[in-house]
Design a protein around this motif. Structure first.
Motif, PDB file in Angstrom:
ATOM      1  N   LYS A  60     -26.207 -32.076 -16.894  1.00 21.01           N
ATOM      2  CA  LYS A  60     -27.508 -31.528 -16.530  1.00 21.01           C
ATOM      3  C   LYS A  60     -28.399 -32.591 -15.889  1.00 21.01           C
ATOM      4  O   LYS A  60     -29.114 -32.313 -14.918  1.00 21.01           O
ATOM      5  CB  LYS A  60     -28.210 -30.939 -17.752  1.00 21.01           C
ATOM      6  N   THR A  63     -27.332 -33.075 -12.380  1.00 22.85           N
ATOM      7  CA  THR A  63     -27.631 -31.844 -11.648  1.00 22.85           C
ATOM      8  C   THR A  63     -29.102 -31.796 -11.265  1.00 22.85           C
ATOM      9  O   THR A  63     -29.446 -31.473 -10.113  1.00 22.85           O
ATOM     10  CB  THR A  63     -27.286 -30.612 -12.513  1.00 22.85           C
ATOM     11  N   ASN A  67     -30.784 -31.874  -7.548  1.00 25.03           N
ATOM     12  CA  ASN A  67     -31.700 -30.800  -7.169  1.00 25.03           C
ATOM     13  C   ASN A  67     -33.029 -31.367  -6.681  1.00 25.03           C
ATOM     14  O   ASN A  67     -33.618 -30.867  -5.718  1.00 25.03           O
ATOM     15  CB  ASN A  67     -31.924 -29.883  -8.372  1.00 25.03           C
ATOM     16  N   LEU A  74     -23.490 -29.248  -5.589  1.00 23.31           N
ATOM     17  CA  LEU A  74     -22.950 -30.333  -6.408  1.00 23.31           C
ATOM     18  C   LEU A  74     -21.668 -29.813  -7.050  1.00 23.31           C
ATOM     19  O   LEU A  74     -21.710 -28.919  -7.895  1.00 23.31           O
ATOM     20  CB  LEU A  74     -23.953 -30.751  -7.480  1.00 23.31           C
ATOM     21  N   VAL A 114     -30.883 -22.802 -10.238  1.00 21.96           N
ATOM     22  CA  VAL A 114     -29.515 -23.287 -10.024  1.00 21.96           C
ATOM     23  C   VAL A 114     -28.534 -22.131 -10.120  1.00 21.96           C
ATOM     24  O   VAL A 114     -28.631 -21.283 -11.005  1.00 21.96           O
ATOM     25  CB  VAL A 114     -29.156 -24.382 -11.057  1.00 21.96           C
ATOM     26  N   LEU A 148     -24.281 -25.341  -8.457  1.00 22.08           N
ATOM     27  CA  LEU A 148     -23.564 -26.236  -9.358  1.00 22.08           C
ATOM     28  C   LEU A 148     -22.155 -25.662  -9.508  1.00 22.08           C
ATOM     29  O   LEU A 148     -21.942 -24.666 -10.197  1.00 22.08           O
ATOM     30  CB  LEU A 148     -24.274 -26.329 -10.711  1.00 22.08           C
TER      31      LEU A 148
END
Length: 255
Positions: A60, A63, A67, A74, A114, A148
């Motif tokens: 996370k 990620t 972002n 990703l 996401v 993601l």
């Protein structure tokens, strides 16, 4: 305010040592081979599975970092087709990680717009693992932000062979002629047909090989290798990799 100066969802500011990035040259698609979990744990006298758990927690964080600076996709290499050869208890642990990750993180991922995707084969995955992944994909399908993408039960050679078989089947059925075969048409038979090729590939842990990961798609990607194990790979390391990417000239065989 520049995007890399913004705050994360946890309301803590980015490290002031983050290098200034060119907002007009952010890689669209970043792929990461998350390597070194087991070695990270062993260096600390912990079981290998503790490293995998620590690595899961890092997903996370990276990620959100991607972002923040405007990365659109990703892709994280979470489990390869070769990883089934590992000890059974380790494989079982890895298969249970999505059951912890998604229920815990899905709400914040949704708040950050996401979208979850998976690249790999569903066959062989435990039912509970597959269900929680499919639920996450369904819940985030309408999100329009960062994609993601988990490369799970994925192997590039298997992908290319499957793609060739599917293409040959279409040739036999007259759906496509041999003359129509091209790089672009073959790409449509791969699992990543809906995604652009990665601009940047990062591998952690000091290993400098591709390990059957996106062999076709990485043809012109910039490669970045770091000594840091995945559990200790920070936002700073990620931004440094992007900064390195921005320092390179991508000529695609030209001058």
């Amino acid at each position: 305010m520049n995007p890399w100066k913004r705050w994360f969802g946890n309301k803590e500011p980015l490290d002031s040592t983050v290098p200034e990035l060119d907002a007009d040259n952010i890689p669209n698609h970043v792929a990461v081979i998350m390597d070194g979990n087991g070695r990270w744990a062993q260096k600390r006298g912990l079981p290998r599975v503790a490293g995998h758990h620590a690595g899961m927690k890092n997903v996370k964080k990276i990620t959100m970092a991607a972002n923040e600076i405007g990365v659109k996709i990703l892709t994280l290499y979470a489990f390869s087709t070769e990883n089934w050869k590992r000890p059974r208890d380790e494989v079982d642990f890895l298969m249970k990680l999505p059951l912890e990750f998604f229920p815990k993180e899905i709400d914040e991922l949704i708040r950050n717009n996401v979208q979850i995707r998976m690249t790999g084969w569903e066959e062989g995955l435990p039912d509970a693992t597959l269900k929680v992944i499919k639920d996450a994909i369904a819940r985030t399908k309408g999100n329009t932000g960062l994609i993601l993408n988990f490369a799970l039960n994925y192997g590039s050679r298997k992908e290319m062979i499957a793609g060739m078989k599917a293409m040959l089947g279409d040739i036999e059925q007259g759906k496509i002629s041999i003359e129509e075969i091209s790089e672009q048409s073959f790409s449509q038979y791969l699992l990543t047909s809906e995604l652009p090729d990665p601009d940047l590939m990062i591998r952690t842990s000091g290993e400098q090989r591709i390990s059957n990961f996106m062999l076709w798609q990485l043809a012109y990607s910039e490669l970045c290798f770091t000594e840091s194990y995945w559990p200790e790979f920070t936002e700073q390391h990620f931004f440094d990799a992007v900064k390195e990417y921005q320092s390179r000239a991508r000529r695609y065989g030209g001058l």
